[in-house]
Design an enzyme around this catalytic site. Structure first.
Site, PDB file in Angstrom:
ATOM      1  N   VAL A 279       0.888  -1.108  -0.072  1.00 29.95           N
ATOM      2  CA  VAL A 279      -0.033  -0.109   0.128  1.00 29.95           C
ATOM      3  C   VAL A 279       0.919   1.354  -0.009  1.00 29.95           C
ATOM      4  O   VAL A 279       0.515   2.373  -0.612  1.00 29.95           O
ATOM      5  CB  VAL A 279      -0.982   0.151   1.258  1.00 29.95           C
ATOM      6  CG1 VAL A 279      -1.603   1.322   1.507  1.00 29.95           C
ATOM      7  CG2 VAL A 279      -2.120  -0.973   0.954  1.00 29.95           C
ATOM      8  N   ALA A 280       1.934   1.187   0.890  1.00 29.21           N
ATOM      9  CA  ALA A 280       2.926   2.440   0.889  1.00 29.21           C
ATOM     10  C   ALA A 280       3.555   2.589  -0.665  1.00 29.21           C
ATOM     11  O   ALA A 280       3.848   3.706  -0.895  1.00 29.21           O
ATOM     12  CB  ALA A 280       3.891   2.178   1.891  1.00 29.21           C
ATOM     13  N   ILE A 282       2.494   1.950  -3.650  1.00 26.94           N
ATOM     14  CA  ILE A 282       1.537   2.413  -4.559  1.00 26.94           C
ATOM     15  C   ILE A 282       0.931   3.845  -4.332  1.00 26.94           C
ATOM     16  O   ILE A 282       0.419   3.682  -3.187  1.00 26.94           O
ATOM     17  CB  ILE A 282       0.595   1.432  -4.988  1.00 26.94           C
ATOM     18  CG1 ILE A 282       1.123   0.118  -5.641  1.00 26.94           C
ATOM     19  CG2 ILE A 282      -0.271   1.945  -6.066  1.00 26.94           C
ATOM     20  CD1 ILE A 282       2.187   0.246  -6.683  1.00 26.94           C
ATOM     21  N   GLU A 284      -2.042   5.249  -4.360  1.00 27.93           N
ATOM     22  CA  GLU A 284      -3.456   5.086  -4.520  1.00 27.93           C
ATOM     23  C   GLU A 284      -4.351   6.125  -5.405  1.00 27.93           C
ATOM     24  O   GLU A 284      -4.895   5.577  -6.210  1.00 27.93           O
ATOM     25  CB  GLU A 284      -4.183   4.531  -3.389  1.00 27.93           C
ATOM     26  CG  GLU A 284      -3.877   3.064  -2.744  1.00 27.93           C
ATOM     27  CD  GLU A 284      -2.698   3.272  -1.996  1.00 27.93           C
ATOM     28  OE1 GLU A 284      -2.127   2.024  -1.475  1.00 27.93           O
ATOM     29  OE2 GLU A 284      -2.184   4.332  -1.751  1.00 27.93           O
ATOM     30  N   ASP A 326      -2.891  22.052 -42.092  1.00 29.27           N
ATOM     31  CA  ASP A 326      -3.413  22.425 -43.402  1.00 29.27           C
ATOM     32  C   ASP A 326      -3.659  23.903 -43.603  1.00 29.27           C
ATOM     33  O   ASP A 326      -3.665  24.803 -42.657  1.00 29.27           O
ATOM     34  CB  ASP A 326      -4.784  21.778 -43.547  1.00 29.27           C
ATOM     35  CG  ASP A 326      -5.572  21.991 -44.755  1.00 29.27           C
ATOM     36  OD1 ASP A 326      -4.863  21.857 -45.777  1.00 29.27           O
ATOM     37  OD2 ASP A 326      -6.637  22.337 -44.853  1.00 29.27           O
ATOM     38  N   ASP A 611      -8.952  20.048 -41.995  1.00 27.05           N
ATOM     39  CA  ASP A 611     -10.373  19.896 -41.911  1.00 27.05           C
ATOM     40  C   ASP A 611     -10.960  19.159 -43.095  1.00 27.05           C
ATOM     41  O   ASP A 611     -12.194  18.770 -42.836  1.00 27.05           O
ATOM     42  CB  ASP A 611     -11.159  21.577 -42.101  1.00 27.05           C
ATOM     43  CG  ASP A 611     -10.675  21.959 -43.504  1.00 27.05           C
ATOM     44  OD1 ASP A 611      -9.693  21.571 -43.980  1.00 27.05           O
ATOM     45  OD2 ASP A 611     -11.155  23.283 -43.553  1.00 27.05           O
ATOM     46  N   ASP A 615      -7.178  15.226 -45.288  1.00 30.96           N
ATOM     47  CA  ASP A 615      -6.152  15.176 -43.797  1.00 30.96           C
ATOM     48  C   ASP A 615      -6.422  14.170 -42.908  1.00 30.96           C
ATOM     49  O   ASP A 615      -5.610  14.007 -42.168  1.00 30.96           O
ATOM     50  CB  ASP A 615      -6.600  16.644 -43.103  1.00 30.96           C
ATOM     51  CG  ASP A 615      -6.479  17.886 -43.972  1.00 30.96           C
ATOM     52  OD1 ASP A 615      -5.250  18.001 -44.675  1.00 30.96           O
ATOM     53  OD2 ASP A 615      -7.249  18.683 -43.855  1.00 30.96           O
ATOM     54  N   ASN A 705      -2.423   8.104   2.044  1.00 34.52           N
ATOM     55  CA  ASN A 705      -2.339   8.157   0.455  1.00 34.52           C
ATOM     56  C   ASN A 705      -3.774   8.845  -0.016  1.00 34.52           C
ATOM     57  O   ASN A 705      -3.711   9.412  -1.095  1.00 34.52           O
ATOM     58  CB  ASN A 705      -2.102   6.739   0.075  1.00 34.52           C
ATOM     59  CG  ASN A 705      -0.680   6.500   0.485  1.00 34.52           C
ATOM     60  OD1 ASN A 705       0.156   7.107   0.979  1.00 34.52           O
ATOM     61  ND2 ASN A 705      -0.114   5.277   0.210  1.00 34.52           N
ATOM     62  N   ASP A 709      -2.743  12.777   1.197  1.00 40.20           N
ATOM     63  CA  ASP A 709      -2.015  13.341   0.174  1.00 40.20           C
ATOM     64  C   ASP A 709      -2.797  14.003  -1.075  1.00 40.20           C
ATOM     65  O   ASP A 709      -2.406  14.812  -1.733  1.00 40.20           O
ATOM     66  CB  ASP A 709      -1.221  12.121  -0.420  1.00 40.20           C
ATOM     67  CG  ASP A 709      -0.015  11.656   0.403  1.00 40.20           C
ATOM     68  OD1 ASP A 709       0.156  12.663   1.505  1.00 40.20           O
ATOM     69  OD2 ASP A 709       0.478  10.896   0.574  1.00 40.20           O
TER      70      ASP A 709
END
Length: 873
Positions: A279-280, A282, A284, A326, A611, A615, A705, A709
């Site tokens: 968990v630490a 990643i 989250e 173009d 356009d 293209d 997290n 955070d």
């Protein structure tokens, strides 16, 4: 190749009749056999498929594994929180992509709703989808062409084909021509007309030779599927980051588990610790935060007239260093405009003409009377060249309606490509007047006198040379030149062959499809931002270069190359020489794709704007394709990543600025989150190695997290744009997210946050007789609050928080205040303190943890001061 066949061959091949057309029964049979005359379009993703695409990410897979493991270990609260985060992240992406799909659907419109056909010897109007091969199609001005046609009759027929050719002027058509050359470009197939183009002048008949996906527009549409969708730079970086963090978390978990077993720790305890470390490792909230930051950027872009079809495309546009654009309708107005007048042997720029002289008024009168278009301040119809002439007259208060009312048209000789002339006879009181316009050579051949200073003079060879020299000067400026003459008659009963004889030359006009006024400044800003603008057009080389020079794209004609020259280069030769060119003229759809790929081969991030149907393949091949929302075809919109609702090149520059800001802010958010996560790993890893009790529980890490955070990270994601963002060079596409000082900042702050967390943990144990809950509470609060304070210093790598403006990012200040309040609420409110297994702190404890939490922030500000002093030295 139908253009190589005669009319008789085409009629026999399609089994039809020129005068009677198909029978209704035969048409119905062919429709059932070959299907409707419409383009196949990709089906929109279902909501479920969009949802699945949002969770197809390596970081999400690791979080799902952590959630499953937490549930297996009985830590259901951890598992539920992780799953909620995954769901929120996916929903954000689903909502944004769904919004983009709905916006695109709103932009789509039927370009050819009706077709005029001959069936059962009758001319009837039918839905264009019901047109079949062999149908005889009736063409007249203002009508869209419903399918690909081999023309069988044409009377002064002109077709606007800019969607295919990129040329501003309509193409003249001639049904009688049989072309025997191989691989003739679409713009040169004068005996053909193509689906979705517009008849602007004259009339004609054509036999349908291709429908639906077999048409030229259909072939281009099918080419889109050949281009694979590639990941954007941000997607690639986040994908690599996710894999790296995944392997890192698994490696750390395995290492800690082995260390724990060697230390003789409980297996169940080590599994919980392993989950904590996973968990630490990643962040989250990272996928959701990146998605939200991009979504907010997308919403800002919508307000600035751009629709983004997928979130990462905003960032991609911000990283481009080449914009292939173009010309027609994108850099220019797609509207012919008169730039210069020539009368009294003098060339005048229109902006310098305030008062018209007699010759000028005569010139405007002739161009208004000898004209089949209509133009008012509200709208205009007809040939763009004739509309331009009427617009000029309108500018000086001369309207066709008033002039025709006063001088009724009695006769005319229509324009044809052999004479290159058009004449009308209008009533002037008791007399009559012939007004003639045409190519300068043709006009001079039939003119014997010239109007000079209000008097008629003989048109001598010297005067003709003077006129031709002035005409050539206009042509050198890429202006299309038309000449005008007249003569007075006492009777309008005149032989048709005598109308265009012994005329009086009055003057010339030079016209062009002019650049958009704001584009020149936008290109200059691109230069400042080290972004190279490339013009790609179907126009002739001289015209293309003149426009490019006026826009500031190029001053050297050698930087201009046309399609025929490109064909002589191999792919390898083009790759070697591609950086020598800034303007590409007379190009085909295949050329455009080659050009884009050649630029990409040098590691460039390439954007293509356009356009037209022509293209679309290059829009798909580019890193990001930008289509026009107003004039753009459905095919080009389908192929693009972004659509400009105002068709304005300047909007692209705003998007570049927005993209650069977004990337910078995402980088800040990622660095902040990973610094915090690295701090958590440091705290847990060192504690395990020293055989300490775990300073944090899994739910503590999850909470920090996801909540503590995430708010500051989101606020960093919407940090205001730096003033110098467009004065910086585009970053290297291969540049890592951790380039420059970022990795050192991440490691330094990670260690600092981890060490202050451990310090708080040991301090708590010493203060409260080894009370684990009390020690973990102090560590939990320091980890959370230190990260909140630390976020202030993340707004700039070199400038102090006071230089960038302490209160400039109000969202960040608010997130810090809210974060601190929530954090202390958790430890003070009994209900939450039980869930989080924390202990209420007294005033002295709170004072201590606040002081400890300020250490990472203070250390960063001191480091910035040192770096600034070092830079000055």
């Amino acid at each position: 190749m139908h253009y190589k066949k005669s009319i008789e061959e085409i009629i026999n091949e399609t089994s039809t009749n020129i005068r009677e057309g198909l029978t209704s029964k035969e048409a119905e049979s062919r429709l059932l056999k070959n299907g409707e005359n419409k383009l196949e379009s990709k089906k929109n993703k279902s909501i479920f498929k969009i949802f699945l695409s949002q969770i197809n990410d390596s970081m999400i897979y690791i979080l799902l594994f952590a959630a499953a493991l937490s549930a297996f270990m009985g830590e259901y609260s951890d598992s539920i929180i992780i799953l909620i985060v995954i769901l929120i992240n996916a929903l954000i992406g689903v909502i944004q992509e769904s919004k983009a799909q709905k916006a695109l659907e709103a932009l789509k419109s039927l370009s050819t709703p009706k077709a005029l056909v001959i069936r059962d010897s009758k001319t009837i109007e039918i839905p264009s989808e019901e047109v079949v091969v062999g149908d005889i199609i009736v063409l007249d001005a203002g009508r869209y062409i419903p399918c690909d046609l081999r023309l069988i009759e044409s009377f002064n027929l002109k077709v606007e084909e800019s969607a295919f050719t990129g040329e501003s002027l309509p193409s003249e058509k001639d049904a009688k021509e049989v072309l025997d050359k191989e691989d003739i470009l679409i713009g040169d197939r004068i005996n053909m007309a193509f689906m979705s183009t517009l008849v602007t002048y004259g009339r004609g008949l054509g036999v349908c030779v291709n429908t639906g996906m077999n048409t030229e527009i259909g072939k281009i549409a099918s080419m889109l599927n050949e281009e694979e969708n590639s990941e954007t730079p941000l997607q690639k970086k986040l994908s690599s980051l996710g894999k790296f963090l995944g392997f890192l978390s698994l490696g750390i978990c395995a290492l800690i588990f082995v260390v724990g077993m060697i230390q003789g720790r409980d297996t169940f305890e080590m599994l919980l610790t392993a989950i904590s470390l996973a968990v630490a490792a990643i962040p989250e909230g990272l996928p959701a935060i990146v998605a939200i930051v991009l979504a907010l950027g997308v919403q800002r872009m919508i307000k600035q007239n751009a629709i983004v079809k997928n979130l990462p495309s905003v960032e991609t546009l911000g990283s481009v260093n080449i914009i292939c654009s173009d010309k027609t309708g994108t850099l220019t107005l797609n509207k012919m405009t008169v730039r210069k007048l020539f009368s009294n042997l003098t060339t005048k720029n229109l902006e310098n003409i305030d008062n018209l002289k007699e010759e000028d008024k005569s010139l405007l009168e002739i161009m208004t009377l000898c004209n089949d278009a209509t133009s008012t301040e509200e709208n205009a119809t007809g040939d763009p060249t004739e509309v331009a002439l009427l617009d000029l007259s309108l500018k000086y208060g001369i309207t066709k309606k008033d002039l025709n009312k006063e001088h009724k048209r009695l006769n005319e000789v229509p324009f044809d490509s052999d004479r290159k002339l058009m004449s009308t006879i209008n009533k002037y009181g008791e007399n009559f007047k012939v007004s003639t316009k045409g190519a300068i050579d043709s006009i001079l051949k039939i003119s014997t006198k010239i109007l000079l200073n209000g008097k008629l003079e003989p048109l001598t060879e010297d005067l003709k040379k003077n006129i031709l020299d002035s005409s050539n000067e206009m042509s050198d400026d890429a202006l299309r030149v038309l000449g005008f003459s007249y003569k007075d008659l006492t009777s309008h009963h005149i032989d048709i062959d005598d109308i265009e004889k012994d005329l009086i030359f009055v003057g010339l006009v030079g016209m062009i499809d002019p650049p958009r006024e704001e584009v020149k400044d936008s290109i200059a800003l691109c230069k400042l931002a080290s972004i190279k603008t490339i013009m790609i057009t179907g126009d002739h080389k001289n015209t293309a270069f003149a426009i490019g020079k006026e826009l500031g794209l190029s001053e050297d004609f050698k930087e201009c190359i046309e399609g025929a020259e490109l064909d002589k280069l191999t792919d390898e030769e083009l790759k070697e020489r591609i950086n020598d060119f800034r303007i590409f003229a007379r190009v085909s759809p295949e050329h455009k794709v080659k050009i884009v790929k050649a630029f990409k081969s040098h590691g460039n991030i390439v954007s293509m704007t356009g356009d037209g149907v022509n293209d679309a393949p290059s829009l798909k091949a580019a890193d990001i394709g930008v289509a026009m929302g107003i004039t753009g075809t459905d095919v080009s919109k389908e192929a693009s990543d972004m659509i400009l609702t105002d068709d304005n090149f300047t909007t692209i520059v705003k998007a570049v600025e927005e993209g650069r800001t977004i990337y910078s802010n995402i980088k800040k958010a990622i660095t902040f989150l990973l610094s915090c996560n690295f701090g958590e790993i440091v705290a847990l890893f060192i504690a395990i190695l020293l055989n300490w009790a775990a300073p944090l529980q899994p739910i503590h890490i999850l909470w920090v997290n996801l909540i503590t955070d995430s708010f500051p990270a989101l606020s960093l994601g919407v940090d205001p744009t730096n003033d110098d963002v467009m004065s910086l060079s585009p970053r290297d596409p291969k540049e890592s997210i951790f380039s420059g000082n970022t990795k050192y900042i991440l490691i330094l702050n990670g260690f600092t946050i981890g060490l202050v967390t451990l310090f708080a943990f040991k301090l708590g144990q010493n203060l409260y007789q080894n009370s684990l809950y009390h020690a973990q509470t102090m560590a939990f609060v320091v980890l959370s609050v230190s990260q909140l304070f630390f976020s202030l210093s993340m707004r700039s790598e070199t400038k102090s928080v006071f230089e960038v403006g302490l209160f400039k990012n109000k969202y960040l200040i608010l997130s810090i205040i809210v974060g601190v309040f929530i954090q202390f609420s958790i430890i003070e409110i009994p209900f939450f303190s039980e869930i989080f297994k924390v202990y209420p702190l007294n005033r002295s404890d709170i004072f201590i943890v606040i002081l400890i939490s300020l250490i990472p922030f203070a250390l960063n500000e001191i480091l910035k001061l040192f770096l600034r002093k070092r830079k000055r030295l």
